[in-house]
Design an enzyme around this catalytic site. Structure first.
Site, PDB file in Angstrom:
ATOM      1  N   GLU A 115       5.121  -5.163   7.025  1.00  0.00           N
ATOM      2  CA  GLU A 115       4.397  -4.126   7.776  1.00  0.00           C
ATOM      3  C   GLU A 115       4.952  -3.914   9.179  1.00  0.00           C
ATOM      4  O   GLU A 115       4.920  -2.812   9.721  1.00  0.00           O
ATOM      5  CB  GLU A 115       2.899  -4.474   7.861  1.00  0.00           C
ATOM      6  CG  GLU A 115       2.139  -4.357   6.544  1.00  0.00           C
ATOM      7  CD  GLU A 115       2.141  -5.634   5.713  1.00  0.00           C
ATOM      8  OE1 GLU A 115       3.008  -6.528   5.955  1.00  0.00           O
ATOM      9  OE2 GLU A 115       1.283  -5.752   4.817  1.00  0.00           O
TER      10      GLU A 115
ATOM     11  N   ALA B  21       0.871  -1.184   0.000  1.00  0.00           N
ATOM     12  CA  ALA B  21       0.000   0.000   0.000  1.00  0.00           C
ATOM     13  C   ALA B  21       0.902   1.226   0.000  1.00  0.00           C
ATOM     14  O   ALA B  21       2.060   1.152   0.413  1.00  0.00           O
ATOM     15  CB  ALA B  21      -0.892  -0.026   1.229  1.00  0.00           C
TER      16      ALA B  21
ATOM     17  N   GLY C  50       0.693  -5.105   0.985  1.00  0.00           N
ATOM     18  CA  GLY C  50      -0.534  -5.190   0.190  1.00  0.00           C
ATOM     19  C   GLY C  50      -0.298  -5.845  -1.168  1.00  0.00           C
ATOM     20  O   GLY C  50      -1.221  -6.450  -1.729  1.00  0.00           O
TER      21      GLY C  50
ATOM     22  N   GLU D 123      -0.429  -9.444  -0.463  1.00  0.00           N
ATOM     23  CA  GLU D 123      -1.824  -9.772  -0.141  1.00  0.00           C
ATOM     24  C   GLU D 123      -2.700  -9.802  -1.396  1.00  0.00           C
ATOM     25  O   GLU D 123      -3.577 -10.653  -1.532  1.00  0.00           O
ATOM     26  CB  GLU D 123      -2.370  -8.751   0.871  1.00  0.00           C
ATOM     27  CG  GLU D 123      -1.726  -8.927   2.245  1.00  0.00           C
ATOM     28  CD  GLU D 123      -2.038  -7.790   3.195  1.00  0.00           C
ATOM     29  OE1 GLU D 123      -1.870  -6.622   2.811  1.00  0.00           O
ATOM     30  OE2 GLU D 123      -2.445  -8.069   4.332  1.00  0.00           O
TER      31      GLU D 123
END
Ligand code: DAK
Length: 257
Positions: free
Chosen positions: A131, A65, A108, A111
């Site tokens: 993260e 992200a 992300g 993911e």
């Protein structure tokens, strides 16, 4: 449709969605996610497209992200952005999704690859959930999907250390379907998409649904779901055609009905 952050191309039977923020290693900002989800939903309604490839470039599938976009956000602002709703919409796409991954697939990005149904990786791909290094934890399914894919011990190690794993490790651990030299990863994904696009679409749809069902149901509930889907396909023209073609020793001609 014009997009700022992704490139969408339609080939025969499948579509390719490519992230297009190379200057930030395809970091997934809100706009990119919005464009991705809207394209996927529109493709899902298009009978000419039977499979979708999601990819980045050789250096990065996506490095996560967009950290700069969320760095100063408050919890309430994050809640208001309701980004999880967007990720949930990807989970509801009915057509098979293939992630063609080269370079970084982090946070992300990892993911998103795991939200796809199949992952084809280049030898240079690196997967990770870093993260922890920026003070948070995976937020789009990493702790759940990674654990289901590679097991508790390896998932714990990745999530707690933020360490990346190589494409080959990811393959050995069951996260990735196939690893190929970097010059072939997209072609490999295209070949697979073409193969899936040649299968009867209703059976493909129900097959995907049934496999995904196994993640959130008991074995009893999953078997029941599979059985009903199996019976349902006997109402399709393609089941009649497929079995007739087998008996007549010819190639089936799928109508998608
Ligand atoms: N966000 C923003 N910019 C990024 C970025 C990211 N995730 N990753 C890289 N960039 C930018 C860099 O800032 C740099 O920009 P400039 O400085 O040139 O302006 C440019 O991309 C090139 O990066 P580097 O110079 O760092 O390149 P290197 O080859 O040296 O290093 C790297 C590559 C991938 C190791 C490094 O860039 C890196 O560590 N990147 C961050 C990786 C990371 O921590 N990813 C996890 C982010 S957190 C949610 C859903 C999902 C998520 C959260 C919420 N909801 C539904 C609510 C997910 C969270 C995450 O993914």
């Amino acid at each position: 449709m014009n997009h700022e952050n992704i490139l969408v191309t339609k080939e025969s039977g499948y579509a390719v969605i490519q992230f297009n923020r190379p200057e930030v290693l395809n970091a997934l900002n809100t706009k990119l996610m919005e464009e991705l989800v809207e394209s996927l939903e529109s493709i899902d309604q298009d009978d000419d497209v039977r499979c979708v490839i999601i990819t980045g470039n050789e250096k990065a599938f996506a490095a996560g992200a967009d950290i700069k976009e969320m760095a100063d956000a408050s919890a309430i602002e994050m809640l208001g952005r309701d980004q999880f709703a967007r990720w949930d919409r990807i989970r509801r796409i009915k057509k098979p999704l293939i992630a063609a991954v080269s370079g970084f697939a982090l946070g992300g990005g990892c993911e998103l690859a795991m939200t796809c149904d199949i992952i084809i990786a280049s030898e240079t791909a690196k997967f990770g959930q870093p993260e922890i290094n920026i003070g948070v934890i995976p937020g789009a399914g990493g702790t759940q999907r990674l654990t289901r894919a590679v097991g508790k011990a390896k998932a714990m190690e990745m999530v707690l250390t933020g360490k990346m794993i190589s494409a080959e490790e990811a393959r050995q651990w069951g996260l990735v379907n196939k690893v190929v030299p970097v010059e072939y990863y997209l072609q490999e994904a295209r070949n697979l998409a073409e193969e899936i696009a040649g299968k009867p679409p209703l059976a493909v749809r129900l097959a995907k649904e049934a496999v995904l069902k196994s993640f959130d149901t008991t074995i009893e509930g999953g078997l029941e779901f599979e059985r009903r889907s199996f019976y349902l396909l006997f109402a399709s023209d393609d089941q009649k055609e497929g079995m007739k073609a087998f008996v007549e020793k010819r190639r089936p001609d799928w109508s998608g009905r």
